[in-house]
Write a protein that holds these residues in place. Structure first.
Motif, short mmCIF file in Angstrom:
data_model
loop_
_atom_site.label_atom_id
_atom_site.label_comp_id
_atom_site.label_asym_id
_atom_site.label_seq_id
_atom_site.Cartn_x
_atom_site.Cartn_y
_atom_site.Cartn_z
N ARG A 11 0.82 -1.21 0.00
CA ARG A 11 0.00 0.00 0.00
C ARG A 11 0.86 1.26 0.00
NH1 ARG A 11 -4.71 -2.13 4.18
NH2 ARG A 11 -6.12 -2.95 2.57
N GLU A 12 1.96 1.24 0.75
CA GLU A 12 2.87 2.39 0.76
C GLU A 12 3.49 2.59 -0.62
OE1 GLU A 12 4.59 5.69 2.26
OE2 GLU A 12 3.16 4.37 3.31
N ARG A 13 3.86 1.49 -1.26
CA ARG A 13 4.45 1.58 -2.62
C ARG A 13 3.46 2.15 -3.63
NH1 ARG A 13 5.17 2.10 -7.08
NH2 ARG A 13 6.53 1.00 -8.58
N PHE A 132 -8.73 -7.16 -4.36
CA PHE A 132 -9.26 -5.85 -4.76
C PHE A 132 -9.16 -4.87 -3.59
CE2 PHE A 132 -12.37 -7.64 -8.18
CZ PHE A 132 -11.29 -7.89 -9.01
N ASN A 133 -9.47 -5.32 -2.39
CA ASN A 133 -9.40 -4.43 -1.21
C ASN A 133 -7.97 -4.03 -0.89
OD1 ASN A 133 -12.14 -4.21 -0.58
ND2 ASN A 133 -12.15 -6.13 0.55
N ASN A 161 -20.62 -2.94 -6.24
CA ASN A 161 -20.45 -1.51 -6.56
C ASN A 161 -19.00 -1.06 -6.54
OD1 ASN A 161 -23.22 -1.63 -4.63
ND2 ASN A 161 -23.46 -0.71 -6.64
N TYR A 162 -18.12 -1.90 -7.03
CA TYR A 162 -16.72 -1.50 -7.14
C TYR A 162 -16.53 -0.56 -8.33
CZ TYR A 162 -14.43 -4.37 -3.62
OH TYR A 162 -13.99 -4.90 -2.44
N SER A 163 -15.75 0.49 -8.12
CA SER A 163 -15.38 1.37 -9.21
C SER A 163 -14.12 0.79 -9.87
CB SER A 163 -15.11 2.79 -8.69
OG SER A 163 -14.73 3.64 -9.76
N LEU A 164 -14.34 -0.23 -10.67
CA LEU A 164 -13.23 -1.05 -11.17
C LEU A 164 -13.63 -1.63 -12.52
CD1 LEU A 164 -10.61 -2.76 -10.78
CD2 LEU A 164 -11.99 -4.35 -9.43
N GLU A 165 -12.76 -1.48 -13.49
CA GLU A 165 -13.01 -2.04 -14.82
C GLU A 165 -12.37 -3.42 -14.93
OE1 GLU A 165 -12.01 -1.24 -19.56
OE2 GLU A 165 -11.34 0.19 -18.04
#
Length: 278
Positions: A11-13, A132-133, A161-165
């Motif tokens: 997550r930091e990267r 995904f999370n 309802n993920y904003s993900l393609e």
């Protein structure tokens, strides 16, 4: 290229990236996986390829313990193909406690692959939701070879309802049209020579439908019989509507012929799409 195994470092990267695409894999990489990485590179600035053999999607009788694991080799390939970050977590990292919350997929998950691999899509949906999370990508790339999985992942994204393609990558094939798969490594020289027959019978079904044959049950039975004559044990050959995966009906324009069969202990899956002009 960074190779990371813990969530906080990942997550930091990714904080400095403006757009991220994710290619989830279980490793044992081949040109099919690499084509997905190439597609992901075209869609986002940063490509994260995850490598994790997910125990939740294997039944006790399946090949979890012998599934191909070659992280060092996989990383060399991924660096050559432009992966920015490899996320290779341990089992304890993704499942630090007993995973009691599970994603329960819709009834479709109990047919086709789900009929012969009970709980498979439950395990897939749970680990995909975790990835995904963790990664929080804008794009995720999945291959069409796992056609039912691709459909269910799209539904998961839509219903949560993920904003993900979700981007679909075409199946990559050997010169004889065998779909590339990590499990192809289990084939002996003899069974490798026979393995392309699965694609051939699916393509024959497609050809018959394009010629106007809509007796789907007969086509499925005939294809199963051909495989049986050549030493295969067929799990299913099924003609389905391409967008819903419901059984196909006369008048459908977009269809897919899906098949799964075992050849002397190695289970292979494949599919072919077809479109009929109205």
């Amino acid at each position: 290229m960074d190779v990371l195994s813990d969530i906080s470092s990942l997550r930091e990267r990714l904080k400095r990236e403006s757009s991220v695409s994710l290619v989830p894999t279980m490793g044992g990489l081949h040109d099919g996986h690499l084509s997905l990485v190439h597609l992901a590179r075209m869609k986002a600035d940063c490509v994260v390829t995850s490598i994790f053999v997910n125990r939740l999607q294997f039944s006790p009788t399946e090949d979890f313990d012998r599934y191909p694991r070659a992280l060092a080799d996989d990383c060399k390939l991924l660096e050559q193909w432009g992966t920015s970050v490899v996320f290779a977590p341990s089992e304890h990292t993704l499942y630090p406690v007993l995973q009691e919350f599970m994603v329960e997929p819709p009834p479709l998950a109990n047919s086709l692959e789900g009929e012969f691999r009970p709980g498979f899509f439950r395990g897939v949906a749970t680990v995909v939701l975790k990835l995904f999370n963790i990664v929080q990508p804008q794009i995720a790339v999945f291959g069409k070879k796992d056609y039912q999985q691709l459909h269910l992942v799209r539904e998961l994204v839509r219903q949560f309802n993920y904003s993900l393609e979700i981007v679909a990558g075409e199946t990559v094939r050997a010169p004889d049209n065998l779909a590339l798969s990590s499990r192809n490594r289990y084939l002996t020289p003899e069974t490798r020579a026979e393995a392309a027959r699965l694609y051939q019978v699916l393509a024959q079904v497609k050809c018959q439908i394009e010629k106007g044959n809509t007796c789907f049950d007969d086509l499925e039975r005939n294809a199963t019989g051909i495989l049986f004559e050549h030493g295969w044990k067929t799990d299913y050959i099924s003609v389905r509507h391409a967008h819903t995966l419901a059984p196909a009906h006369e008048g459908d324009e977009d269809m897919v012929v899906l098949g799964a069969a075992q050849l002397r202990g190695t289970r292979l899956i494949d599919n072919v799409e077809l479109h009929l002009e109205s």
